[in-house]
Write a protein that holds these residues in place. Sequence first.
Motif, mmCIF file in Angstrom:
data_model
loop_
_atom_site.group_PDB
_atom_site.id
_atom_site.type_symbol
_atom_site.label_atom_id
_atom_site.label_comp_id
_atom_site.label_asym_id
_atom_site.label_seq_id
_atom_site.Cartn_x
_atom_site.Cartn_y
_atom_site.Cartn_z
ATOM 1 N N LEU A 14 0.830 -1.390 0.091
ATOM 2 C CA LEU A 14 0.191 -0.198 -0.063
ATOM 3 C C LEU A 14 1.101 1.110 -0.013
ATOM 4 O O LEU A 14 1.804 1.375 0.636
ATOM 5 N N LEU A 15 0.503 2.371 -0.739
ATOM 6 C CA LEU A 15 1.248 3.682 -0.792
ATOM 7 C C LEU A 15 0.655 4.254 0.290
ATOM 8 O O LEU A 15 -0.612 4.611 0.380
ATOM 9 N N ILE A 16 1.806 4.781 1.175
ATOM 10 C CA ILE A 16 1.241 5.509 2.389
ATOM 11 C C ILE A 16 1.960 6.860 2.286
ATOM 12 O O ILE A 16 3.200 7.179 2.180
ATOM 13 N N LEU A 17 0.833 8.007 2.203
ATOM 14 C CA LEU A 17 1.616 9.280 2.130
ATOM 15 C C LEU A 17 2.061 9.854 3.644
ATOM 16 O O LEU A 17 1.023 9.970 4.357
ATOM 17 N N ASP A 18 3.388 10.133 3.506
ATOM 18 C CA ASP A 18 3.829 10.424 5.027
ATOM 19 C C ASP A 18 3.487 11.954 5.420
ATOM 20 O O ASP A 18 4.103 12.779 4.895
ATOM 21 N N GLY A 19 2.436 12.106 6.371
ATOM 22 C CA GLY A 19 2.310 13.260 6.784
ATOM 23 C C GLY A 19 2.453 13.592 8.426
ATOM 24 O O GLY A 19 1.916 14.484 9.054
ATOM 25 N N GLY A 20 3.535 12.491 8.828
ATOM 26 C CA GLY A 20 3.791 12.589 10.216
ATOM 27 C C GLY A 20 2.664 12.147 11.065
ATOM 28 O O GLY A 20 1.849 11.321 10.635
ATOM 29 N N SER A 21 2.668 12.392 12.351
ATOM 30 C CA SER A 21 1.798 11.720 13.440
ATOM 31 C C SER A 21 0.772 12.640 13.540
ATOM 32 O O SER A 21 0.731 14.215 13.211
ATOM 33 N N CYS A 22 -0.691 12.349 13.460
ATOM 34 C CA CYS A 22 -1.925 12.956 13.290
ATOM 35 C C CYS A 22 -1.953 13.966 14.742
ATOM 36 O O CYS A 22 -1.712 13.410 15.816
ATOM 37 N N SER A 23 -2.304 15.266 14.284
ATOM 38 C CA SER A 23 -2.303 16.099 15.545
ATOM 39 C C SER A 23 -3.669 16.043 16.540
ATOM 40 O O SER A 23 -3.260 16.308 17.641
ATOM 41 N N GLU A 24 -4.548 15.348 16.175
ATOM 42 C CA GLU A 24 -5.741 15.429 17.046
ATOM 43 C C GLU A 24 -5.864 13.840 17.555
ATOM 44 O O GLU A 24 -5.948 13.912 19.058
ATOM 45 N N GLY A 25 -5.418 12.785 16.915
ATOM 46 C CA GLY A 25 -5.428 11.294 17.342
ATOM 47 C C GLY A 25 -6.683 10.482 17.793
ATOM 48 O O GLY A 25 -6.235 9.383 18.004
ATOM 49 N N ILE A 26 -7.890 11.119 17.569
ATOM 50 C CA ILE A 26 -9.002 10.452 17.433
ATOM 51 C C ILE A 26 -9.907 10.729 16.350
ATOM 52 O O ILE A 26 -9.960 11.825 15.975
ATOM 53 N N GLU A 27 -10.908 9.973 15.957
ATOM 54 C CA GLU A 27 -11.724 10.056 14.694
ATOM 55 C C GLU A 27 -12.536 11.466 14.984
ATOM 56 O O GLU A 27 -12.920 11.826 16.191
ATOM 57 N N SER A 28 -12.981 11.656 13.898
ATOM 58 C CA SER A 28 -13.978 12.988 13.734
ATOM 59 C C SER A 28 -15.254 12.785 14.580
ATOM 60 O O SER A 28 -15.515 11.442 14.759
ATOM 61 N N THR A 29 -15.807 13.868 15.012
ATOM 62 C CA THR A 29 -17.285 13.786 15.604
ATOM 63 C C THR A 29 -18.293 13.749 14.479
ATOM 64 O O THR A 29 -18.247 14.377 13.710
ATOM 65 N N ILE A 30 -19.401 12.784 14.842
ATOM 66 C CA ILE A 30 -20.104 12.636 13.558
ATOM 67 C C ILE A 30 -21.524 13.253 14.009
ATOM 68 O O ILE A 30 -22.138 12.954 15.162
ATOM 69 N N ILE A 31 -21.888 13.984 13.383
ATOM 70 C CA ILE A 31 -23.244 14.821 13.518
ATOM 71 C C ILE A 31 -24.401 14.554 12.409
ATOM 72 O O ILE A 31 -23.922 15.114 11.048
ATOM 73 N N GLY A 32 -25.487 13.907 12.686
ATOM 74 C CA GLY A 32 -26.535 14.128 11.603
ATOM 75 C C GLY A 32 -27.658 14.864 12.042
ATOM 76 O O GLY A 32 -27.765 15.666 13.112
ATOM 77 N N PHE A 33 -28.998 14.897 11.314
ATOM 78 C CA PHE A 33 -30.031 15.563 11.620
ATOM 79 C C PHE A 33 -31.378 14.817 11.372
ATOM 80 O O PHE A 33 -31.346 13.907 10.557
ATOM 81 N N GLU A 34 -32.248 14.913 12.403
ATOM 82 C CA GLU A 34 -33.399 14.306 12.258
ATOM 83 C C GLU A 34 -34.559 15.349 12.223
ATOM 84 O O GLU A 34 -34.654 16.131 13.433
ATOM 85 N N SER A 35 -35.219 15.890 11.075
ATOM 86 C CA SER A 35 -36.176 16.816 11.204
ATOM 87 C C SER A 35 -35.552 18.038 11.568
ATOM 88 O O SER A 35 -35.710 18.940 12.434
ATOM 89 N N ASP A 36 -33.991 18.381 11.010
ATOM 90 C CA ASP A 36 -33.453 19.529 11.321
ATOM 91 C C ASP A 36 -33.094 19.744 12.593
ATOM 92 O O ASP A 36 -31.985 20.603 12.814
ATOM 93 N N LYS A 37 -33.158 18.616 13.303
ATOM 94 C CA LYS A 37 -32.626 18.687 14.942
ATOM 95 C C LYS A 37 -31.240 17.823 14.676
ATOM 96 O O LYS A 37 -31.210 16.566 14.264
ATOM 97 N N PRO A 38 -30.155 18.277 15.448
ATOM 98 C CA PRO A 38 -28.788 17.806 15.437
ATOM 99 C C PRO A 38 -28.789 16.510 16.407
ATOM 100 O O PRO A 38 -29.061 16.505 17.410
#
Length: 323
Positions: free
Chosen positions: A156-180
Motif C-alpha cells: 500500500l502507498l502511504i503518504l507520510d504526513g507525520g503523526s496525527c495532531s488530534e489522534g482520534i476520529e472525527s465527531t459525527i453529527i446527523g440531523f432528524e427533522s433538522d434537529k442535530p
Amino acid sequence: MITKDLSRAIQTLKNNELVAIPTETVYGLAGNAYSEKAIRKIFELKNRPLNNPLIVHIKSINVLDEIASEISDSAYKLAEKFWPGPLTLVLKKKSHISDLVTAGQNTIAVRVPNHPLTSELLENLEFPLVAPSANPFTFISPTSPEHVLSYFKESLLILDGGSCSEGIESTIIGFESDKPILYRYGSISIDEIEQVLGKIKIQTKVKKSEIVPGMFKRHYSPRTKTIITEDVTGIPEKFKGKNIGLILFQNNIQNNNFIHQEILSKKGDLKEAAKNLYSSLHRLDLANLDLIIIEKLPNKGIGISLNDRIKKAAHQELNYIDN
Ligand code: TXA
Ligand code: MG
C-alpha cells in the motif's frame, strides 16, 4: 511503502488505486469516491462489511452541494465553524453518489480534513475521496505512517504526513427533522458543538435495523486482551506474575512489576491524551503482553470521547472479572 511524493499519490488515486492519507484525526485509506472499483478495494482490504458506510472527504465547503442536498442552516453553521477540521456531517445525498459509499442509505457522511498534504492532494484531484480509517476492520485506528505500514505492509502507498495532531476520529453529527444528533463521539467535544447549536440529542443506542457509527460493540481493539478500570490502586497485587502493560492518564504507579507504563499526559491535558491514546495502544499491543489495563479518563470534554473509545477497545471492565 511510505512516501512523501505527493505527485505519486495523486497519480495512484487517479488510477483508481488506494493511498493511505494523513488527516488531523487518524490516517485514512483513501480512494476515488466516484470509482466503484476503488471503493470495492477499500472494503476488501479492510475486510469491512459492506453495510458500514464510508466518509467522503472534500476539499472545501464550497463543493459540499456537489454531493449533498437539503443542507440546513444548522449544518452550515457547524461546517463554517469547524471545517477544515474533525467534524463529519451526515446529510441527504445527491443521487449520483454510489450506494456502495452510503451502504444504500439516502444520507452521506462528509468532512473537510485539516492536514496540509491532504488539502493539497484534494486540490489536485477532480473527485472527492472516500476514506475510512486505515486499519483492518475492528482494529485500532492508525495515527502514524508506521501504524499503517504494520497493518498493510509494503504493497500500500502511504503518504507520510507525520503523526496525527488530534489522534482520534472525527465527531459525527446527523440531523432528524433538522434537529442535530450526535452519532459518534470524536475529536470535537459535545460542549463545542453545543456552543454553536444549543443542546443536542445524543444517539447512543440504536435499533438493530439502523446503520450508524459505533454499531459494532467491539471496535478499535488491540489484539492483546484489554480491560479498563476506574481505579488503578491494587492492580499490582491483583495481577501478580502477569506481564501487564498500563495506560494511565497523568501519573505512573510506583511498582517494579510494571515495565510497560504509558502516561497519556503528564500535565493532565485531555487534548494531549487524545493525541497519544492510539499510539500507546499500538505500542503495548506489539509488546507481547498478557494484558493491557487502561485507566478511565476524566469524563468531561473530549474525555467523554476517549472513554467511549477505551470502552470499545476493552474486552471487559475490571469490575466484571471473576478471580
Ligand atoms: O476522523 C475520521 O472520521 C476518519 C478520517 C480518516 O477521516 N475516518 C473514519 O472513518 O473514522 P471510518 O470509516 O472508520 O468511520 C466512519 C463512520 C462509520 O462508523 C460509519 O458507520 C459512519 O461513519 N457513517 C458513514 N456514513 C454514514 C451515514 N450515512 N450515516 C451514519 N453513519 C455513517
Ligand atoms: Mg474506523
